[in-house]
Design a protein around this motif. Structure first.
Motif, PDB file in Angstrom:
ATOM      1  N   GLY A 288       3.486   1.387   8.311  1.00 49.06           N
ATOM      2  CA  GLY A 288       2.023   1.439   7.562  1.00 49.06           C
ATOM      3  C   GLY A 288       1.423   0.120   7.525  1.00 49.06           C
ATOM      4  O   GLY A 288       2.149  -1.023   7.773  1.00 49.06           O
ATOM      5  N   ILE A 289       0.336   0.216   6.929  1.00 48.28           N
ATOM      6  CA  ILE A 289      -0.478  -1.323   6.676  1.00 48.28           C
ATOM      7  C   ILE A 289      -1.059  -1.087   5.339  1.00 48.28           C
ATOM      8  O   ILE A 289      -1.637  -0.092   4.885  1.00 48.28           O
ATOM      9  N   ALA A 290      -0.589  -2.143   4.401  1.00 42.63           N
ATOM     10  CA  ALA A 290      -1.079  -2.241   2.852  1.00 42.63           C
ATOM     11  C   ALA A 290      -1.879  -3.478   2.877  1.00 42.63           C
ATOM     12  O   ALA A 290      -1.509  -4.535   3.105  1.00 42.63           O
ATOM     13  N   ARG A 291      -3.062  -3.084   2.283  1.00 38.47           N
ATOM     14  CA  ARG A 291      -3.844  -4.547   2.104  1.00 38.47           C
ATOM     15  C   ARG A 291      -4.504  -4.392   0.915  1.00 38.47           C
ATOM     16  O   ARG A 291      -4.719  -3.289   0.177  1.00 38.47           O
ATOM     17  N   ASN A 292      -5.009  -5.617   0.333  1.00 37.85           N
ATOM     18  CA  ASN A 292      -6.017  -5.672  -0.771  1.00 37.85           C
ATOM     19  C   ASN A 292      -7.429  -5.947  -0.218  1.00 37.85           C
ATOM     20  O   ASN A 292      -7.501  -7.034   0.116  1.00 37.85           O
ATOM     21  N   GLN A 293      -8.218  -5.034  -0.377  1.00 41.07           N
ATOM     22  CA  GLN A 293      -9.591  -5.168   0.004  1.00 41.07           C
ATOM     23  C   GLN A 293     -10.675  -5.444  -0.956  1.00 41.07           C
ATOM     24  O   GLN A 293     -11.508  -6.438  -0.786  1.00 41.07           O
ATOM     25  N   ALA A 294     -10.677  -5.107  -2.345  1.00 36.39           N
ATOM     26  CA  ALA A 294     -11.561  -5.148  -3.389  1.00 36.39           C
ATOM     27  C   ALA A 294     -11.328  -6.444  -4.170  1.00 36.39           C
ATOM     28  O   ALA A 294     -12.248  -6.873  -4.911  1.00 36.39           O
ATOM     29  N   GLY A 295     -10.057  -6.851  -4.175  1.00 33.07           N
ATOM     30  CA  GLY A 295      -9.806  -8.054  -4.983  1.00 33.07           C
ATOM     31  C   GLY A 295      -9.878  -7.856  -6.404  1.00 33.07           C
ATOM     32  O   GLY A 295      -9.905  -8.663  -7.218  1.00 33.07           O
ATOM     33  N   LEU A 296      -9.589  -6.717  -6.933  1.00 28.74           N
ATOM     34  CA  LEU A 296      -9.812  -6.201  -8.356  1.00 28.74           C
ATOM     35  C   LEU A 296      -8.303  -6.662  -9.238  1.00 28.74           C
ATOM     36  O   LEU A 296      -8.397  -7.015 -10.479  1.00 28.74           O
ATOM     37  N   TYR A 297      -7.335  -6.732  -8.450  1.00 29.57           N
ATOM     38  CA  TYR A 297      -6.212  -6.946  -8.907  1.00 29.57           C
ATOM     39  C   TYR A 297      -4.928  -7.530  -7.684  1.00 29.57           C
ATOM     40  O   TYR A 297      -5.660  -7.539  -6.702  1.00 29.57           O
ATOM     41  N   SER A 298      -3.970  -7.838  -8.022  1.00 36.27           N
ATOM     42  CA  SER A 298      -3.024  -8.450  -7.175  1.00 36.27           C
ATOM     43  C   SER A 298      -2.491  -7.484  -6.021  1.00 36.27           C
ATOM     44  O   SER A 298      -1.855  -7.787  -5.081  1.00 36.27           O
ATOM     45  N   ALA A 299      -2.402  -6.254  -6.525  1.00 31.61           N
ATOM     46  CA  ALA A 299      -1.377  -5.255  -5.731  1.00 31.61           C
ATOM     47  C   ALA A 299      -2.266  -4.719  -4.547  1.00 31.61           C
ATOM     48  O   ALA A 299      -3.556  -4.829  -4.607  1.00 31.61           O
ATOM     49  N   ASP A 300      -1.944  -4.121  -3.476  1.00 29.27           N
ATOM     50  CA  ASP A 300      -2.506  -3.348  -2.646  1.00 29.27           C
ATOM     51  C   ASP A 300      -3.400  -2.333  -3.216  1.00 29.27           C
ATOM     52  O   ASP A 300      -2.941  -1.468  -4.075  1.00 29.27           O
ATOM     53  N   ASP A 301      -4.736  -2.093  -2.568  1.00 28.89           N
ATOM     54  CA  ASP A 301      -5.667  -1.142  -3.031  1.00 28.89           C
ATOM     55  C   ASP A 301      -5.759  -0.025  -1.798  1.00 28.89           C
ATOM     56  O   ASP A 301      -6.560   0.740  -2.218  1.00 28.89           O
ATOM     57  N   ILE A 302      -5.521  -0.434  -0.656  1.00 36.75           N
ATOM     58  CA  ILE A 302      -5.420   0.687   0.402  1.00 36.75           C
ATOM     59  C   ILE A 302      -4.298   0.474   1.320  1.00 36.75           C
ATOM     60  O   ILE A 302      -3.605  -0.594   1.470  1.00 36.75           O
ATOM     61  N   VAL A 303      -3.735   1.824   1.862  1.00 37.42           N
ATOM     62  CA  VAL A 303      -2.599   1.857   2.429  1.00 37.42           C
ATOM     63  C   VAL A 303      -2.836   3.169   3.402  1.00 37.42           C
ATOM     64  O   VAL A 303      -3.431   4.096   3.190  1.00 37.42           O
ATOM     65  N   VAL A 304      -2.365   2.747   4.674  1.00 35.89           N
ATOM     66  CA  VAL A 304      -2.481   3.873   5.912  1.00 35.89           C
ATOM     67  C   VAL A 304      -0.986   3.800   6.407  1.00 35.89           C
ATOM     68  O   VAL A 304      -0.455   2.878   6.240  1.00 35.89           O
ATOM     69  N   ALA A 305      -0.741   5.184   6.861  1.00 32.97           N
ATOM     70  CA  ALA A 305       0.829   5.403   7.168  1.00 32.97           C
ATOM     71  C   ALA A 305       1.185   6.321   8.141  1.00 32.97           C
ATOM     72  O   ALA A 305       0.236   7.218   8.052  1.00 32.97           O
ATOM     73  N   THR A 306       2.066   6.155   9.033  1.00 35.49           N
ATOM     74  CA  THR A 306       2.404   7.347   9.692  1.00 35.49           C
ATOM     75  C   THR A 306       4.070   7.496   9.217  1.00 35.49           C
ATOM     76  O   THR A 306       4.596   6.473   8.905  1.00 35.49           O
TER      77      THR A 306
END
Length: 327
Positions: A206-224
């Motif tokens: 998958g791909i895990a990213r932080n888009q919104a910058g509200l905190y340090s953790a990933d906030d969006i993940v897509v996976a197969t």
């Protein structure tokens, strides 16, 4: 073991309704002690829930001779240390999910369980809820034929404390404490249940990213992901949409139809086949962990087997590690 006398380490919010009261409602089970680092809050919980003893030190609860089983309801960063201490004291442990921050932590817990012979259980309580057992029954009886693929779709808006002029995000989005973000907190339930229903996942990416910058953790993940059976799956998780976009949807598609359901927020199961569409409504019990706690007590008394163990619980961490590229 005859009477299972529980001690809770970390009597926070999850123990107020979901789990805590259930220990006194299950046959041959009793909650005898609780622990929280804040002594005032520990005493308050004990008073409100009629628990005889309270502590502000985990070691004191672990070594209480009356306590013979321990429920670890702390954030994940403390699970490994506390579980190992409890097992070394000869006491079975029931660990909140996710079992650890990483698969490696879960492995070390399981290694200690094997060394000491002390059992480990994990709070993946969906394995014991009628709602999800019905989904499993429908799959096992081939109501929708041979399973082809799974699709998970989860969109939630940020929590109030994560936005605003003075945001104060909670520990769940601090990877040092939780191992990740909301994905680790929620997707762990989803992957554990999917393995219970469909068998082991053999690979995931998958791909895990932080888009919104509200905190340090990933906030969006897509996976197969792919199951050993050949069933394929995909999923997307986003925790920074607006509330109007909030959605919790999953579907399992087979050669003769599909089953649609919710992991967290709704009680309907929709079955679509050539015969038509049927909707089942199966609400959760008031104390959602009670059915699983009942199975744990039966297991400890030698009267049955609990389906959520340290070995099965570690699998959810392994899959999430694959997706977020930690493993």
């Amino acid at each position: 073991m005859d009477q299972i006398k529980w001690g809770i380490i970390g009597c926070g919010n999850v123990t107020e309704v979901k789990s805590g009261p259930a220990f006194n409602k299950v046959k041959n089970s009793k909650l005898v002690a609780v622990m929280r680092r804040n002594a005032e809050l520990a005493e308050d919980y004990a008073t409100r829930h009629n628990v005889p003893k309270w502590y502000d030190d985990a070691d004191e609860l672990i070594n209480d001779p009356e306590v013979n089983a321990i429920y670890i309801a702390t954030p994940p960063d403390a699970h490994e240390e506390l579980a190992i201490k409890a097992m070394q004291a000869g006491k079975p442990v029931y660990i909140e999910k996710p079992m650890g921050r990483t698969f490696a932590e879960c492995e070390r817990i399981n290694e200690e369980s094997k060394r000491t012979g002390i059992p480990v259980f994990v709070a993946y309580y969906r394995r014991a809820l009628d709602y999800f057992l019905k989904v499993k029954e429908l799959i096992d009886s081939k109501v929708i034929g041979d399973i082809r693929f799974v699709d998970i779709y989860l969109q939630w808006q940020p929590y109030e404390e994560e936005v605003g002029s003075k945001p104060k995000p909670r520990w769940r989005v601090d990877p040092e404490v939780s191992g990740g973000g909301h994905f680790h907190d929620l997707a762990s339930h989803q992957f554990d249940l999917l393995e219970y229903v469909l068998g082991p996942v053999k690979s995931a990416s998958g791909i895990a990213r932080n888009q919104a910058g509200l905190y340090s953790a990933d906030d969006i993940v897509v996976a197969t992901y792919e199951f050993e059976s050949g069933v394929l799956g995909k999923g997307s998780w986003c925790y920074t949409v607006n509330k109007e976009q909030r959605a919790d949807h999953a579907q399992i598609v087979g050669s003769k139809g599909r089953i649609s359901f919710s992991f967290f927020e709704k009680f309907d199961i929709m079955i679509e086949t050539e015969k038509g569409t049927q909707t089942l409504n199966i609400p959760y019990p008031k104390h959602v962990q009670q059915p699983l706690i009942d199975l744990i007590v039966q297991d400890l008394r030698g009267e049955g087997k609990c389906p959520s163990t340290g070995e099965t619980g570690a699998r959810a961490n392994l899959i999430m590690d694959w997706i977020t590229q930690k493993q």
